[in-house]
Write a protein that holds these residues in place. Sequence first.
Motif: not given
Length: 126
Positions: A92-116
């Motif tokens: 329910d936060r403003p769009a930029p904050q909501k977008a930032a929160a949602l963007a964090r999720m797919p960013l985990q994928v490259p981090l996992v792949l980097w570690a692997r």
Amino acid sequence: MPRSERSPLLLAGLLATAGVAHLAIPQQFDAIVPRLLPGSARTWTRASGVAEFALAAGLALPRTRKAAAHATAAFFVGVFPAHIQMAVDWRDRPAPQKAAALARMPLQVPLVLWARSVARNARTGV
């Protein structure tokens, strides 16, 4: 320094920086600890910061790099529920904050792949 040698050190630096943040400004991380976890959010935040330091140290040392890289990939998967919690809490936060929160999720994928990738390229017994 060859690129393959820089990558684990960059990942270690990222983890060490995150560890500092978790310990220096814990309140922002306390807020995203999933409420289903037992104990206090601060305990989980501190444990996460300490784990990030340990993983960073393991990645920095060639002898422990492979195991630390596998543990780092697992850690990135393990903290994913915190990103879900943040996205739910910020819906329910403003769009930029909501977008930032949602963007964090797919960013985990490259981090996992980097570690692997670091694990795959690590030389054992060096």
